[in-house]
Design a protein around this motif. Structure first.
Motif, PDB file in Angstrom:
ATOM      1  N   SER A  86       8.766   0.942  18.372  1.00  0.00           N
ATOM      2  CA  SER A  86       9.448   0.687  17.096  1.00  0.00           C
ATOM      3  C   SER A  86      10.880   1.194  17.135  1.00  0.00           C
ATOM      4  N   ASN A  87      11.707   0.658  16.262  1.00  0.00           N
ATOM      5  CA  ASN A  87      13.074   1.139  16.114  1.00  0.00           C
ATOM      6  C   ASN A  87      13.076   2.363  15.201  1.00  0.00           C
ATOM      7  N   ARG A  88      13.692   3.450  15.645  1.00  0.00           N
ATOM      8  CA  ARG A  88      13.683   4.702  14.888  1.00  0.00           C
ATOM      9  C   ARG A  88      15.093   5.242  14.721  1.00  0.00           C
ATOM     10  N   SER A  89      15.238   6.140  13.725  1.00  0.00           N
ATOM     11  CA  SER A  89      16.529   6.785  13.463  1.00  0.00           C
ATOM     12  C   SER A  89      16.333   8.289  13.372  1.00  0.00           C
ATOM     13  N   ILE A  90      17.328   9.025  13.890  1.00  0.00           N
ATOM     14  CA  ILE A  90      17.358  10.489  13.783  1.00  0.00           C
ATOM     15  C   ILE A  90      18.640  10.878  13.060  1.00  0.00           C
ATOM     16  N   TYR A  91      18.519  11.756  12.074  1.00  0.00           N
ATOM     17  CA  TYR A  91      19.661  12.203  11.275  1.00  0.00           C
ATOM     18  C   TYR A  91      19.883  13.692  11.537  1.00  0.00           C
ATOM     19  N   ILE A  92      21.104  14.063  11.913  1.00  0.00           N
ATOM     20  CA  ILE A  92      21.410  15.449  12.261  1.00  0.00           C
ATOM     21  C   ILE A  92      22.676  15.885  11.529  1.00  0.00           C
ATOM     22  N   THR A  93      22.588  17.009  10.804  1.00  0.00           N
ATOM     23  CA  THR A  93      23.761  17.522  10.089  1.00  0.00           C
ATOM     24  C   THR A  93      24.714  18.226  11.050  1.00  0.00           C
ATOM     25  N   ASN A  94      24.205  19.157  11.819  1.00  0.00           N
ATOM     26  CA  ASN A  94      25.024  19.891  12.791  1.00  0.00           C
ATOM     27  C   ASN A  94      24.322  19.871  14.141  1.00  0.00           C
ATOM     28  N   LEU A  95      25.074  19.562  15.189  1.00  0.00           N
ATOM     29  CA  LEU A  95      24.474  19.471  16.524  1.00  0.00           C
ATOM     30  C   LEU A  95      25.427  20.027  17.569  1.00  0.00           C
ATOM     31  N   ASP A  96      24.883  20.885  18.421  1.00  0.00           N
ATOM     32  CA  ASP A  96      25.615  21.395  19.583  1.00  0.00           C
ATOM     33  C   ASP A  96      24.922  20.849  20.828  1.00  0.00           C
ATOM     34  N   LEU A  97      25.589  19.940  21.533  1.00  0.00           N
ATOM     35  CA  LEU A  97      25.011  19.295  22.711  1.00  0.00           C
ATOM     36  C   LEU A  97      25.306  20.042  24.002  1.00  0.00           C
ATOM     37  N   SER A  98      26.103  21.073  23.942  1.00  0.00           N
ATOM     38  CA  SER A  98      26.534  21.766  25.156  1.00  0.00           C
ATOM     39  C   SER A  98      25.334  22.200  25.995  1.00  0.00           C
ATOM     40  N   ILE A 128      25.049  11.622  13.347  1.00  0.00           N
ATOM     41  CA  ILE A 128      25.449  13.024  13.467  1.00  0.00           C
ATOM     42  C   ILE A 128      26.626  13.292  12.528  1.00  0.00           C
ATOM     43  N   ASN A 129      26.419  14.207  11.574  1.00  0.00           N
ATOM     44  CA  ASN A 129      27.509  14.580  10.669  1.00  0.00           C
ATOM     45  C   ASN A 129      28.593  15.359  11.403  1.00  0.00           C
ATOM     46  N   ASN A 130      28.168  16.390  12.096  1.00  0.00           N
ATOM     47  CA  ASN A 130      29.124  17.289  12.739  1.00  0.00           C
ATOM     48  C   ASN A 130      28.651  17.623  14.150  1.00  0.00           C
ATOM     49  N   LEU A 131      29.383  17.112  15.133  1.00  0.00           N
ATOM     50  CA  LEU A 131      29.080  17.414  16.531  1.00  0.00           C
ATOM     51  C   LEU A 131      30.011  18.533  16.999  1.00  0.00           C
ATOM     52  N   ALA A 132      29.424  19.649  17.407  1.00  0.00           N
ATOM     53  CA  ALA A 132      30.215  20.799  17.841  1.00  0.00           C
ATOM     54  C   ALA A 132      30.996  20.465  19.113  1.00  0.00           C
TER      55      ALA A 132
END
Length: 468
Positions: free
Chosen positions: A285-297, A313-317
């Motif tokens: 299925s097609n899915r969505s993920i919602y993230i307010t703050n994310l640090d991908l480092s 992604i609202n805010n990507l560090a």
């Protein structure tokens, strides 16, 4: 004497006085009782009216939600969408060149998917609702197109034959395809610049052409490399809309990613993302993920399953360590939207096998790899590198789309594209290098819009309002 005595006794006789008092009391009580009964009956009538009125609203809302779900299901059906795109492509190919320039591919395809304006009735007689106090319940729902990729749902809820309420909701339909929805013919290995060109002699253009609608170099800053510039090259491009509504309506069901694998059975909001290695199974299925703050480092995200994943992604560090998303995965199954500016610092790198829409731009000083498209809303793209450490690559006719922005190729940066770049202004400084690695053909592929086959439509509902 006796006669006066008896007259006096007659006037002083109190026999029957109690009966009068009792009768008066009963009269008063009866009047009060009747008044109380009238008040109670009136209150019950008002309460019943309010109950039916509120029930009518809920029935109208249920009908609207059902219709919206049906629209979403149609737009999510890969078979239905692909069939509509196939028919739209055939129709587009039958148009003249001037007609193609103004043709809205996505809007035409959605019209085929959803069909003409329609009216649907859901009722207790059909088993859609339950009766309310033995009264029939019914929702009459109208769906109509009001603008390009914009539809309105109007739902009237009714209890019995008298009580009714009507609500409506406008729905925008955004196209989140892995290729911008413009069937304009654009040649590979070309930088299309709508505005100012600043090209220094030290800039290296390898297998690259700069195209401009300007008639000549007047108004531009070009030192050398004039043979790499094509004038009088008009092109038509419309930037896909950034799904701002999605960022204002994150799902309330938030979860913490504490394990190294998660299976998505619904769209979710993420609060924490602690694991440095994460596998996301989207299933079919097609899915969505919602993230307010994310640090991908320092993080690696693997995506499995045949369904498509959209990440908001609202805010990507700022990135300070290498990050990998969907490495060696299907680039057509990943779309990322980032609201703030993306910053890739120091020696860190970001690798994405998918497409990314960076609304406020990108600033990278090391390595950026995007297998799909880079789309920028209003910020700029700064590529600052040394030697061969910066490149943007693609495995299938994708590129950089930033018609409202500037792209700065600075220092010793190197950029590789397979299809083309669309930008408002371009600045080549220092020893920057840009190389075209695509085939010397048109993206239109002999007038077929093959790049639109991976279009994904999403609903962006506005607020529900009540109609008077």
């Amino acid at each position: 004497m006796k006669k006066g005595f008896y007259q006096k006794s007659y006037f002083n006789n109190e026999n029957g006085y109690t009966l009068i008092i009792v009768i008066l009391t009963l009269v008063v009580i009866t009047i009060l009782g009747l008044g109380l009964m009238g008040t109670t009956a009136n209150s019950l009538k008002i309460s019943s009216h309010e109950r039916d009125n509120q029930s009518a609203y809920y029935i109208a809302e249920a009908g609207l939600v059902q219709k919206r779900a049906e629209i979403k299901e149609k737009l999510s059906s890969e078979e239905t969408v692909n069939e509509a795109i196939k028919k739209t492509s055939l129709y587009y190919n039958s148009l003249s060149k001037s007609e193609k320039e103004s043709f809205n591919f996505a809007d035409y395809a959605v019209s085929l998917i959803l069909g003409p304006d329609s009216t649907t009735t859901y009722s207790s007689d059909n088993g859609d609702f339950e009766k309310q106090f033995n009264k029939e319940t019914k929702a009459t729902v109208k769906s109509k197109k009001i603008n390009s990729l914009m539809y309105k749902i109007i739902s009237e809820g009714r209890i019995g034959t008298i009580q009714s309420r009507t609500i409506s909701q406008v729905i925008d339909i955004s196209n989140t395809s892995d290729n911008p929805d413009n069937p304009t013919s654009l040649s590979n290995n070309t930088v299309y610049v709508a505005g100012h060109i600043q090209l220094n002699g030290s800039a290296q253009l390898k297998n690259i052409t700069i195209a401009s609608p300007s008639p000549s170099k007047d108004g531009h800053t070009i030192n050398g490399n004039l043979d790499k510039v094509k004038w009088n090259t008009p092109f038509n491009y419309k930037l896909p809309e950034f799904p701002s509504n999605q960022f204002n309506n994150f799902p309330s069901n938030s979860i913490n990613f504490n394990s190294e694998k998660i299976t998505l059975d619904k769209d979710v909001t993420i609060q924490n993302f602690k694991s440095n290695s994460l596998t996301i199974d989207v299933g079919s299925s097609n899915r969505s993920i919602y993230i307010t703050n994310l640090d991908l480092s320092g993080k690696t995200i693997k995506i499995i399953g045949s369904g498509k994943l959209t990440i908001y992604i609202n805010n990507l560090a700022p990135l300070n360590k290498n990050a990998f998303i969907n490495s060696e995965g299907n680039k057509d199954n990943l779309q990322i939207y980032v609201e703030n500016q993306i910053n890739i610092n120091g020696n860190s790198s970001l690798s994405i096998d998918g497409s990314i829409y960076a609304y406020n731009g990108i600033n990278t000083s090391k390595k950026l790899y995007v297998a799909g498209d880079i789309i920028i809303g209003k910020g700029d793209l700064h590529i600052n590198g040394n030697g061969k450490d910066n490149y943007i690559s693609s495995v299938s006719a994708n590129g950089i789309y930033a018609p409202n922005s500037k792209i700065h190729f600075n220092g010793g940066s190197k950029t590789e594209i397979k299809s083309n770049i669309i930008v408002n202004e371009v600045i080549f400084n220092g020893n920057s290098t840009i190389e075209g690695i695509g085939d010397e053909t048109s993206n239109e592929n002999n007038d077929n819009i093959n790049n639109n086959k991976n279009i994904i439509f999403r609903l962006n509902p506005h607020s529900i309002i009540e109609n008077n």
